[in-house]
Design an enzyme around this catalytic site. Structure first.
Site, PDB file in Angstrom:
ATOM      1  CB  SER A 141      -0.852   0.008   1.268  1.00 57.65           C
ATOM      2  OG  SER A 141      -1.503   1.253   1.425  1.00 57.65           O
ATOM      3  CE1 TYR A 154      -3.742  -1.760   5.857  1.00 53.30           C
ATOM      4  CE2 TYR A 154      -3.385   0.502   5.130  1.00 53.30           C
ATOM      5  CZ  TYR A 154      -3.645  -0.830   4.832  1.00 53.30           C
ATOM      6  OH  TYR A 154      -3.809  -1.229   3.526  1.00 53.30           O
TER       7      TYR A 154
END
Ligand code: NDP
Ligand code: 8X3
Length: 253
Positions: A141, A154
């Site tokens: 990501s 995260y």
């Protein structure tokens, strides 16, 4: 000879879109996710268009080491090799600062996004080594390159995916396994619904006022990365909507 792709997190989003695209390209499929009923529906949908695809459903939770090992070991009897492993299963939960974070949410993200990738990769290795052109694609990501407000744990897990992708490329070099990482920015899937614990209004707000990526955009890239000539490897590919410059920086209507 037909190739086999093993996709984790294939019950929605990027993983589901990859399943349809690889089926169109005549790959055999091994599909994972925890929601077995969704996997059954996806299998029926694919087979209604193309009866020549072999589909193995492997519902398990990537966080649970014993479950991962047992499920993947059943593949030894069912398929000859795995040519492409797409380590896609993952999630974010919450957007609070660390001071307000819930430990169980941190553990779910760490266990899924980091340990899940390691478990699945380790137990799939013998089947990858039976392929003449093994390839692992890890779904990272932009959160694995940049840390943003509320992203903390995260972002840390996706930074770990970035590090593990580099490490796998080094460790597996002599084994002949290609390792790529695809790192998307904002894409409208079930990701934000999960992040906001089912609050669909908050999730929809993330994609208001601009055109986000959709699952098919990312799936197309993953498939493209795995179809390049054997001597060519995309180490990492960062893709964002045209309207996004960085996490939280959007050109909105
Ligand atoms: P979705 O929520 O639509 O899909 C996530 C998938 O992961 C589901 O199939 C889910 O299946 C599976 N999954 C989650 N936890 C587990 C688990 N413990 N065991 C097995 N499967 C699991 O989101 P996306 O498609 O967007 O996300 C896919 C990947 O892309 C994730 O790694 C995410 O971090 C990453 N990503 C997403 C971006 C976005 O903006 N959407 C951007 C950048 C990266 P089930 O619930 O059935 O288990
Ligand atoms: C998901 C994209 O920007 O919310 O990985 O971290 S972002």
């Amino acid at each position: 000879m037909k190739k086999t792709v093993f996709i984790t997190g294939a019950t929605s989003g990027f993983g589901e879109a990859c399943a349809y695209l690889y089926a169109e390209k005549n790959y055999n499929l091994i599909l994972n996710g925890r929601r077995a009923e969704r996997l059954e529906k996806i299998k029926s949908k694919i087979l209604s268009n193309n009866k020549n695809v072999d589909i193995i459903l492997l519902p398990f939770d990537v966080q649970k080491k014993d479950e991962v090992e047992k499920s993947i070991n059943t593949l030894q009897q069912q398929c000859k090799s795995v040519d492409v492993l797409v380590n896609n299963a993952g999630l974010a939960i919450g957007t609070t600062g660390i001071q307000d974070g819930l430990i169980e949410d941190w553990e779910t993200m760490i266990d899924t996004n980091i340990k899940g990738v390691l478990y699945v990769t380790k137990f799939t290795l013998p089947l990858l080594l039976k392929s003449s052109c093994p390839h692992i694609v890890n779904v990272g990501s932009i959160a694995g390159k940049v840390v943003y407000k509320g992203g903390n744990v995260y972002c840390a897990t996706k930074h770990a995916v970035d590090a593990l992708s580099q490490a796998m490329r080094i460790d597996y070099l002599d084994l002949g396994i290609k390792v790529s990482q695809v790192l998307p920015g904002a894409a409208e899937t079930e990701f934000s619904i999960v992040r906001y614990k089912g609050d669909e209004a908050k999730a929809a707000n993330v994609y208001e006022g601009y055109k986000p990526l959709v699952a098919e955009d990312v799936a197309n890239i993953i498939v493209w990365v795995t179809e390049l000539p054997q001597h060519v490897n995309i180490n990492e590919l960062l893709v964002m909507p045209t309207a996004q410059a960085a996490p939280g920086i959007f050109k909105k209507n």
